[in-house]
Scaffold this active site. Structure first.
Site, mmCIF file in Angstrom:
data_model
loop_
_atom_site.group_PDB
_atom_site.id
_atom_site.type_symbol
_atom_site.label_atom_id
_atom_site.label_comp_id
_atom_site.label_asym_id
_atom_site.label_seq_id
_atom_site.Cartn_x
_atom_site.Cartn_y
_atom_site.Cartn_z
ATOM 1 N N HIS A 1 -31.288 13.137 0.184
ATOM 2 C CA HIS A 1 -31.242 12.128 -0.884
ATOM 3 C C HIS A 1 -32.627 11.667 -1.353
ATOM 4 O O HIS A 1 -32.962 10.485 -1.361
ATOM 5 C CB HIS A 1 -30.293 10.968 -0.580
ATOM 6 C CG HIS A 1 -30.458 10.238 0.719
ATOM 7 N ND1 HIS A 1 -31.642 9.688 1.107
ATOM 8 C CD2 HIS A 1 -29.565 9.937 1.691
ATOM 9 C CE1 HIS A 1 -31.470 9.078 2.271
ATOM 10 N NE2 HIS A 1 -30.228 9.233 2.645
ATOM 11 N N HIS B 1 -22.384 5.616 13.319
ATOM 12 C CA HIS B 1 -22.930 5.371 11.979
ATOM 13 C C HIS B 1 -22.033 6.069 10.957
ATOM 14 O O HIS B 1 -21.679 7.235 11.128
ATOM 15 C CB HIS B 1 -24.355 5.936 11.949
ATOM 16 C CG HIS B 1 -25.092 5.779 10.658
ATOM 17 N ND1 HIS B 1 -24.818 4.802 9.728
ATOM 18 C CD2 HIS B 1 -26.128 6.504 10.142
ATOM 19 C CE1 HIS B 1 -25.661 4.933 8.703
ATOM 20 N NE2 HIS B 1 -26.446 5.959 8.928
ATOM 21 N N GLU C 1 -22.668 6.882 7.779
ATOM 22 C CA GLU C 1 -23.242 7.785 6.772
ATOM 23 C C GLU C 1 -22.731 9.206 7.012
ATOM 24 O O GLU C 1 -22.571 9.648 8.157
ATOM 25 C CB GLU C 1 -24.785 7.731 6.796
ATOM 26 C CG GLU C 1 -25.374 8.299 5.512
ATOM 27 C CD GLU C 1 -26.855 7.970 5.293
ATOM 28 O OE1 GLU C 1 -27.509 7.404 6.182
ATOM 29 O OE2 GLU C 1 -27.340 8.313 4.187
ATOM 30 N N HIS D 1 -29.952 1.886 10.256
ATOM 31 C CA HIS D 1 -30.426 1.373 8.986
ATOM 32 C C HIS D 1 -29.297 1.015 8.026
ATOM 33 O O HIS D 1 -29.557 0.725 6.846
ATOM 34 C CB HIS D 1 -31.363 2.408 8.337
ATOM 35 C CG HIS D 1 -30.648 3.675 7.908
ATOM 36 N ND1 HIS D 1 -30.731 4.120 6.614
ATOM 37 C CD2 HIS D 1 -29.826 4.522 8.521
ATOM 38 C CE1 HIS D 1 -30.015 5.231 6.484
ATOM 39 N NE2 HIS D 1 -29.470 5.486 7.637
HETATM 40 FE FE1 FEO Z 1 -28.651 10.253 9.553
HETATM 41 FE FE2 FEO Z 1 -28.202 7.230 8.142
HETATM 42 O O1 FEO Z 1 -27.763 8.975 8.513
#
Ligand code: FEO
Length: 388
Positions: A24, A78, A80, A145
């Site tokens: 990204h 996480h 994501e 994060h």
């Molecule tokens: Fe490696 Fe925040 O994903």
């Protein structure tokens, strides 16, 4: 494909993304890995998964060790998608598995996967689950994060699985820090911190405090290699980066139209060099802004230059400053400079954007058309004066 055992009955079962060159917007020239870990105890636990397109690789690795339908728990540290993207696919096989996640993890997974039918168990800091000889302890790491981020700790193994924290984007056939050049690992860990973790440094400090009370002899993050020989080094680097502590180092990032702004950039560089300050000169037309951010991480001085184009700055400079603003380094000293034909708005705009990262600023430098030798001397005097 060989088994990769990281501890007795604990295996790395992730995927290696050799082709990944952009994450990204973050340039990942060395590729990356998505690290998933399989713990074989009375209960079988999969900690995190991989990006959806590497599901088959993860599945083949798991199949070499156990029957994947026997997985009891999938820990989602996480939400994501590089770590939870393959959860639906593994749940198609491990139909009775329970997904363990943080309170925000539950919300995020439900938004992503519309998965009201999953077995889910929500955990908080201090919660633990016994899986046989081992216990899984959970530590929420909000905003390290994402709001859902969490670490899993196994005290019997002194093993910390902190997901993105301590990670690096690097694809390697090796899995441990003592098997890969440490300089490259530090560079990739710094690039990762600068481009992903930096805006959340306050939360990193809290997470480091929470982790400091744990006995750890292995940190297994969700990207890159596993730390076992250099745990003290990576923790002390995180402490330095999270405190926004900098070195006597300057980054000079600029773009130029007909060479005038570049001439100022070189004059500024000459002064830093004369003063013995490590200096990085980056023409934004040809430099990678993710790499420049790696240098910003430990730089006390951030100097940004642009000629004025259509009442504003060059688009390359705007892109760099937008990235800088989002990543929000603190406590630096800034310099805005540039050239113009008429108008000259770029320099004031740079100054405004730099001020957020730089409570202290050098006097701005602005030249109409082309700097004379005398002007270049003035530039040097301004920088020298600001360094006193
Ligand atoms: Fe490696 Fe925040 O994903």
């Amino acid at each position: 494909m060989k088994d990769i055992k990281i501890k007795e009955n604990i295996y790395w079962v992730g995927g290696i993304d050799w082709d990944l060159k952009d994450f990204h917007g973050y340039s990942t020239r060395r590729g990356s890995t998505y690290n998933a870990y399989l713990i074989v105890d009375e209960k079988i636990v999969l900690v995190d998964t991989v990006k959806h397109y590497l599901f088959d690789e993860m599945l083949q690795r798991i199949k070499k060790i156990i029957d994947p339908s026997k997985i009891d728990y999938i820990v989602s540290n996480h939400v994501e998608m590089d770590h939870s993207g393959a959860i639906p696919m593994i749940l198609d096989i491990a139909r009775n598995a329970t997904v363990i996640t943080s309170p925000n993890g539950e919300k995020g997974l439900k938004k992503h996967f519309k998965c009201d039918n999953w077995n889910m168990k929500v955990v908080n800091t201090g919660d633990s689950i016994n899986i046989g000889k081992r216990n899984l302890h959970f530590v929420l790491m909000q905003m390290v994060h994402w709001p859902d981020s969490m670490a899993t700790y196994i005290p019997e193994e002194k093993l910390l699985l902190p997901n993105d924290a301590f990670g690096q984007h690097i694809a390697t056939s090796e899995r441990f820090d003592d098997e890969v050049d440490l300089g490259i690992l530090k560079e990739e860990a710094a690039k990762y911190y600068a481009n992903i973790v930096l805006p959340h440094s306050k939360q990193v400090n809290s997470a480091l405090e929470a982790v400091s009370s744990l006995e750890v002899d292995m940190i297994a993050p969700s990207h890159g290699i596993i730390w076992r020989q250099n745990i003290g080094k990576i923790i002390s680097l995180y402490k330095k980066w999270a405190s926004n502590s900098t070195d006597e180092k300057a980054v000079i990032a600029y773009d130029t139209m007909w060479g005038a702004t570049e001439k100022i950039a070189h004059a500024v560089k000459d002064v830093f060099e004369e003063k013995g300050i490590t200096t990085v000169l980056a023409n934004l037309k040809t430099s990678d802004i993710s790499d420049i951010m790696t240098d910003v991480l430990d730089s006390k001085y951030i100097c940004v230059g642009s000629p004025t184009l259509n009442n504003g700055m060059m688009p390359t400079v705007a892109a760099f400053l937008t990235l800088l603003k989002g990543l929000a380094p603190e406590g630096r000293k800034g310099l805005a400079f540039g050239s113009y034909g008429w108008g000259g708005q770029s320099i004031g705009q740079i100054e405004e954007m730099l001020k957020e990262a730089c409570p202290e600023m050098f006097d701005s430098i602005k030249v109409q058309y082309v700097p004379t030798d005398e002007f270049i001397e003035d530039v040097k005097n301004i920088v020298k004066g600001g360094l006193r």
